[in-house]
Write a protein that holds these residues in place. Structure first.
Motif, PDB file in Angstrom:
ATOM      1  N   SER A  36       0.827  -1.214   0.000  1.00 34.55           N
ATOM      2  CA  SER A  36       0.000   0.000   0.000  1.00 34.55           C
ATOM      3  C   SER A  36       0.858   1.259   0.000  1.00 34.55           C
ATOM      4  CB  SER A  36      -0.935   0.004   1.210  1.00 34.55           C
ATOM      5  OG  SER A  36      -1.842  -1.065   1.135  1.00 34.55           O
ATOM      6  N   GLN A  37       1.911   1.273   0.819  1.00 33.11           N
ATOM      7  CA  GLN A  37       2.765   2.455   0.906  1.00 33.11           C
ATOM      8  C   GLN A  37       3.487   2.717  -0.410  1.00 33.11           C
ATOM      9  OE1 GLN A  37       2.847   4.479   3.745  1.00 33.11           O
ATOM     10  NE2 GLN A  37       3.713   5.836   2.187  1.00 33.11           N
ATOM     11  N   VAL A  38       4.004   1.650  -1.027  1.00 33.87           N
ATOM     12  CA  VAL A  38       4.720   1.791  -2.306  1.00 33.87           C
ATOM     13  C   VAL A  38       3.799   2.375  -3.378  1.00 33.87           C
ATOM     14  CG1 VAL A  38       5.736   0.479  -4.217  1.00 33.87           C
ATOM     15  CG2 VAL A  38       6.459   0.027  -1.863  1.00 33.87           C
ATOM     16  N   PHE A  39       2.591   1.836  -3.474  1.00 29.74           N
ATOM     17  CA  PHE A  39       1.662   2.302  -4.503  1.00 29.74           C
ATOM     18  C   PHE A  39       1.088   3.674  -4.171  1.00 29.74           C
ATOM     19  CE2 PHE A  39       2.029  -1.993  -5.922  1.00 29.74           C
ATOM     20  CZ  PHE A  39       1.670  -1.993  -7.265  1.00 29.74           C
ATOM     21  N   MET A  40       0.881   3.968  -2.884  1.00 28.37           N
ATOM     22  CA  MET A  40       0.400   5.293  -2.499  1.00 28.37           C
ATOM     23  C   MET A  40       1.431   6.360  -2.845  1.00 28.37           C
ATOM     24  SD  MET A  40      -2.631   5.908  -1.214  1.00 28.37           S
ATOM     25  CE  MET A  40      -2.391   7.295  -0.084  1.00 28.37           C
ATOM     26  N   ASP A  41       2.687   6.091  -2.584  1.00 32.47           N
ATOM     27  CA  ASP A  41       3.736   7.065  -2.867  1.00 32.47           C
ATOM     28  C   ASP A  41       3.814   7.394  -4.358  1.00 32.47           C
ATOM     29  OD1 ASP A  41       4.399   7.168  -0.213  1.00 32.47           O
ATOM     30  OD2 ASP A  41       6.146   5.846  -0.361  1.00 32.47           O
ATOM     31  N   LYS A  42       3.562   6.400  -5.194  1.00 36.08           N
ATOM     32  CA  LYS A  42       3.721   6.593  -6.632  1.00 36.08           C
ATOM     33  C   LYS A  42       2.433   6.959  -7.356  1.00 36.08           C
ATOM     34  CE  LYS A  42       6.041   4.413 -10.585  1.00 36.08           C
ATOM     35  NZ  LYS A  42       6.852   3.229 -11.002  1.00 36.08           N
ATOM     36  N   TYR A  43       1.315   6.422  -6.877  1.00 40.67           N
ATOM     37  CA  TYR A  43       0.054   6.586  -7.621  1.00 40.67           C
ATOM     38  C   TYR A  43      -1.064   7.239  -6.805  1.00 40.67           C
ATOM     39  CZ  TYR A  43       2.343   3.223 -10.720  1.00 40.67           C
ATOM     40  OH  TYR A  43       3.235   2.588 -11.553  1.00 40.67           O
ATOM     41  N   GLY A  44      -0.806   7.548  -5.543  1.00 34.76           N
ATOM     42  CA  GLY A  44      -1.857   8.101  -4.695  1.00 34.76           C
ATOM     43  C   GLY A  44      -2.441   9.401  -5.196  1.00 34.76           C
ATOM     44  N   PHE A  56      -0.377 -11.696 -13.427  1.00 36.70           N
ATOM     45  CA  PHE A  56      -0.073 -10.331 -13.844  1.00 36.70           C
ATOM     46  C   PHE A  56       0.158  -9.425 -12.641  1.00 36.70           C
ATOM     47  CE2 PHE A  56      -1.773  -6.027 -14.584  1.00 36.70           C
ATOM     48  CZ  PHE A  56      -0.918  -5.581 -15.591  1.00 36.70           C
ATOM     49  N   THR A  57      -0.778  -9.453 -11.667  1.00 36.42           N
ATOM     50  CA  THR A  57      -0.660  -8.559 -10.510  1.00 36.42           C
ATOM     51  C   THR A  57       0.580  -8.868  -9.683  1.00 36.42           C
ATOM     52  OG1 THR A  57      -2.103  -9.994  -9.170  1.00 36.42           O
ATOM     53  CG2 THR A  57      -3.151  -8.193 -10.358  1.00 36.42           C
ATOM     54  N   THR A  58       0.903 -10.152  -9.558  1.00 30.74           N
ATOM     55  CA  THR A  58       2.082 -10.531  -8.784  1.00 30.74           C
ATOM     56  C   THR A  58       3.348  -9.964  -9.413  1.00 30.74           C
ATOM     57  OG1 THR A  58       1.017 -12.573  -8.042  1.00 30.74           O
ATOM     58  CG2 THR A  58       3.397 -12.469  -7.845  1.00 30.74           C
ATOM     59  N   LYS A  59       3.453 -10.053 -10.737  1.00 29.41           N
ATOM     60  CA  LYS A  59       4.627  -9.526 -11.429  1.00 29.41           C
ATOM     61  C   LYS A  59       4.712  -8.005 -11.323  1.00 29.41           C
ATOM     62  CE  LYS A  59       5.120 -13.257 -14.812  1.00 29.41           C
ATOM     63  NZ  LYS A  59       5.041 -13.637 -16.249  1.00 29.41           N
ATOM     64  N   VAL A  60       3.577  -7.347 -11.477  1.00 33.43           N
ATOM     65  CA  VAL A  60       3.560  -5.882 -11.401  1.00 33.43           C
ATOM     66  C   VAL A  60       3.948  -5.406 -10.012  1.00 33.43           C
ATOM     67  CG1 VAL A  60       2.082  -3.826 -11.465  1.00 33.43           C
ATOM     68  CG2 VAL A  60       1.903  -5.552 -13.269  1.00 33.43           C
ATOM     69  N   ILE A  61       3.367  -6.024  -8.995  1.00 37.62           N
ATOM     70  CA  ILE A  61       3.697  -5.643  -7.622  1.00 37.62           C
ATOM     71  C   ILE A  61       5.181  -5.879  -7.362  1.00 37.62           C
ATOM     72  CG2 ILE A  61       3.346  -6.223  -5.189  1.00 37.62           C
ATOM     73  CD1 ILE A  61       0.402  -6.759  -5.887  1.00 37.62           C
ATOM     74  N   GLY A  62       5.702  -7.001  -7.830  1.00 42.62           N
ATOM     75  CA  GLY A  62       7.129  -7.276  -7.658  1.00 42.62           C
ATOM     76  C   GLY A  62       7.995  -6.222  -8.318  1.00 42.62           C
ATOM     77  N   GLN A  63       7.602  -5.794  -9.507  1.00 39.16           N
ATOM     78  CA  GLN A  63       8.368  -4.757 -10.209  1.00 39.16           C
ATOM     79  C   GLN A  63       8.331  -3.437  -9.456  1.00 39.16           C
ATOM     80  OE1 GLN A  63       7.494  -4.480 -14.401  1.00 39.16           O
ATOM     81  NE2 GLN A  63       8.311  -2.394 -14.544  1.00 39.16           N
ATOM     82  N   ASP A 110      11.408  -1.348  -7.908  1.00 36.17           N
ATOM     83  CA  ASP A 110      11.626   0.050  -8.289  1.00 36.17           C
ATOM     84  C   ASP A 110      11.698   0.959  -7.065  1.00 36.17           C
ATOM     85  OD1 ASP A 110      11.615  -0.762 -10.899  1.00 36.17           O
ATOM     86  OD2 ASP A 110       9.594  -0.045 -11.354  1.00 36.17           O
ATOM     87  N   ALA A 111      10.933   0.600  -6.026  1.00 39.57           N
ATOM     88  CA  ALA A 111      10.917   1.399  -4.795  1.00 39.57           C
ATOM     89  C   ALA A 111      12.080   1.035  -3.866  1.00 39.57           C
ATOM     90  CB  ALA A 111       9.592   1.214  -4.062  1.00 39.57           C
ATOM     91  N   ASN A 112      12.883   0.032  -4.280  1.00 35.30           N
ATOM     92  CA  ASN A 112      14.059  -0.405  -3.514  1.00 35.30           C
ATOM     93  C   ASN A 112      13.677  -0.802  -2.083  1.00 35.30           C
ATOM     94  OD1 ASN A 112      16.815  -0.993  -3.278  1.00 35.30           O
ATOM     95  ND2 ASN A 112      17.266   1.005  -2.384  1.00 35.30           N
ATOM     96  N   VAL A 113      12.622  -1.596  -1.966  1.00 42.11           N
ATOM     97  CA  VAL A 113      12.164  -2.044  -0.651  1.00 42.11           C
ATOM     98  C   VAL A 113      13.152  -3.052  -0.077  1.00 42.11           C
ATOM     99  CG1 VAL A 113      10.338  -3.230   0.618  1.00 42.11           C
ATOM    100  CG2 VAL A 113       9.746  -1.671  -1.254  1.00 42.11           C
ATOM    101  N   LYS A 114      13.563  -2.831   1.156  1.00 44.41           N
ATOM    102  CA  LYS A 114      14.474  -3.726   1.852  1.00 44.41           C
ATOM    103  C   LYS A 114      13.847  -4.147   3.185  1.00 44.41           C
ATOM    104  CE  LYS A 114      17.756  -2.946  -1.224  1.00 44.41           C
ATOM    105  NZ  LYS A 114      18.125  -3.974  -2.227  1.00 44.41           N
ATOM    106  N   ILE A 115      13.857  -5.435   3.450  1.00 50.31           N
ATOM    107  CA  ILE A 115      13.328  -5.951   4.710  1.00 50.31           C
ATOM    108  C   ILE A 115      14.451  -5.970   5.749  1.00 50.31           C
ATOM    109  CG2 ILE A 115      12.247  -7.902   5.873  1.00 50.31           C
ATOM    110  CD1 ILE A 115      10.427  -6.509   3.877  1.00 50.31           C
TER     111      ILE A 115
END
Length: 327
Positions: free
Chosen positions: A65-73, A268-275, A279-284
């Motif tokens: 949610s945070q990744v997509f909000m930052d880019k598409y919110g 499709f959604t799994t691949k898009v979310i992974g991309q 792109d957001a350089n998420v690190k756990i």
């Protein structure tokens, strides 16, 4: 193919809100409970809770949610959020009751829906429709029909109603008003629907039967099984229509169907979310959550590898053709 929407659920948000409230007011060594010779601290709770499957899902949903909000919110308007809430809860009284029951504020609910819509916007941004996608959508599409529906809760009632509507002097609308349990009973059972109408409004079994009916036809009782039990529908077709062969006539509708098909495709959604996560350089940073993104990042890596292979194959083919031409 199995479908799943990777949206932050209301249940997950409630968990997040509750945990945030605890962490916002507590230090990790603060005591949650004490007993003779022992205690349970916030840190103890976190260590235990973070390995729970629900907690893992909450963190995953928060990251996505945070990744997509930052880019598409910023592409989601307040009007869209309000419409989604209204479509889900209906009247304001129902909404207030649900908010009170879940101990959630209107602002928190709006934020949840905005996050879901931001994910949708992000998925749409990756959609590139092929001719095959459009053809598949076209093949599944049936334009709007006008009909009347009588819904009853038992097979015996359905047989009784069927006998009544088959009489020469039968008034289908009046019988619908008297006998039907469907919302359309207040309008003599009248409904309009096409193949994209949700199953909650018109069951799929009823829609499938409708496409083959002629104007004036009355169906036999149609059995419909749902999470709420078994129901029976009798359908009268008032105005059916053939879509013909001109797809351009329904261009916008077909493109929307094809786009929705993509968005509802788990692969499709799994691949898009992974991309988007890459792109957001998420690190756990916490080892307890080290694997929660793997299904997405692995899918994105596979897509990139396949794209690279395709590009290499194309380059090799082009080179071969050039060499053959030179010979």
């Amino acid at each position: 193919m199995k479908k799943k929407k990777w949206f932050l659920s209301l249940a997950c948000l409630l968990g997040v809100v509750s945990l945030a409230a605890c962490s916002g007011n507590s230090d990790k060594d603060d005591e949650i409970a004490t007993m003779k010779g022992d205690k349970i601290t916030v840190s103890d709770f976190y260590d235990k809770a973070k390995t729970d499957q629900n907690s893992q899902q909450i963190v995953l949903d928060m990251i996505i949610s945070q990744v997509f909000m930052d880019k598409y919110g910023d592409k989601v308007s307040d009007d869209e959020v309000d419409k989604q809430i209204k479509d889900t809860f209906g009247d304001e009284d129902t909404l207030k009751q649900q908010l009170k029951a879940s101990q959630m504020s209107r602002k928190e609910l709006e934020e949840t829906y905005k996050q879901s819509l931001a994910v949708q916007e992000g998925l749409k941004a990756h959609v590139n429709l092929s001719d095959n996608d459009l053809k598949e959508a076209w093949d599944s599409y049936h334009p709007q029909v006008e009909a009347q529906i009588i819904a009853v809760s038992s097979e015996d009632d359905a047989k009784k109603v069927k006998k009544e509507v088959d009489k020469d002097d039968a008034d289908f609308g009046k019988i619908a008003k008297d006998e039907s349990i469907a919302p359309s009973k207040d309008d003599n059972g009248k409904v309009k629907f096409d193949s994209t109408t949700s199953a909650e409004e018109v069951p799929d079994e009823v829609k499938e039967k409708a496409w083959d009916m002629k104007d004036g036809d009355i169906s036999d009782p149609i059995e419909v099984n749902s999470d709420y039990g078994t129901g029976y529908y009798i359908l009268k077709m008032n105005k059916n229509q053939d879509k013909g062969n001109d797809m351009d006539k329904y261009k916008d509708k077909i493109e929307k169907i094809a786009t929705d098909n993509k968005i509802n495709d788990q692969e499709f959604t799994t691949k898009v979310i992974g991309q988007e996560l890459q792109d957001a350089n998420v690190k756990i940073k916490d080892e307890a959550f080290s694997d929660i993104l793997s299904q997405f990042t692995d899918a994105a890596d596979d897509k990139q590898n396949n794209s690279s292979t395709d590009a290499t194959d194309k380059e090799s083919t082009d080179t071969t053709k050039t060499e053959e031409s030179s010979d």
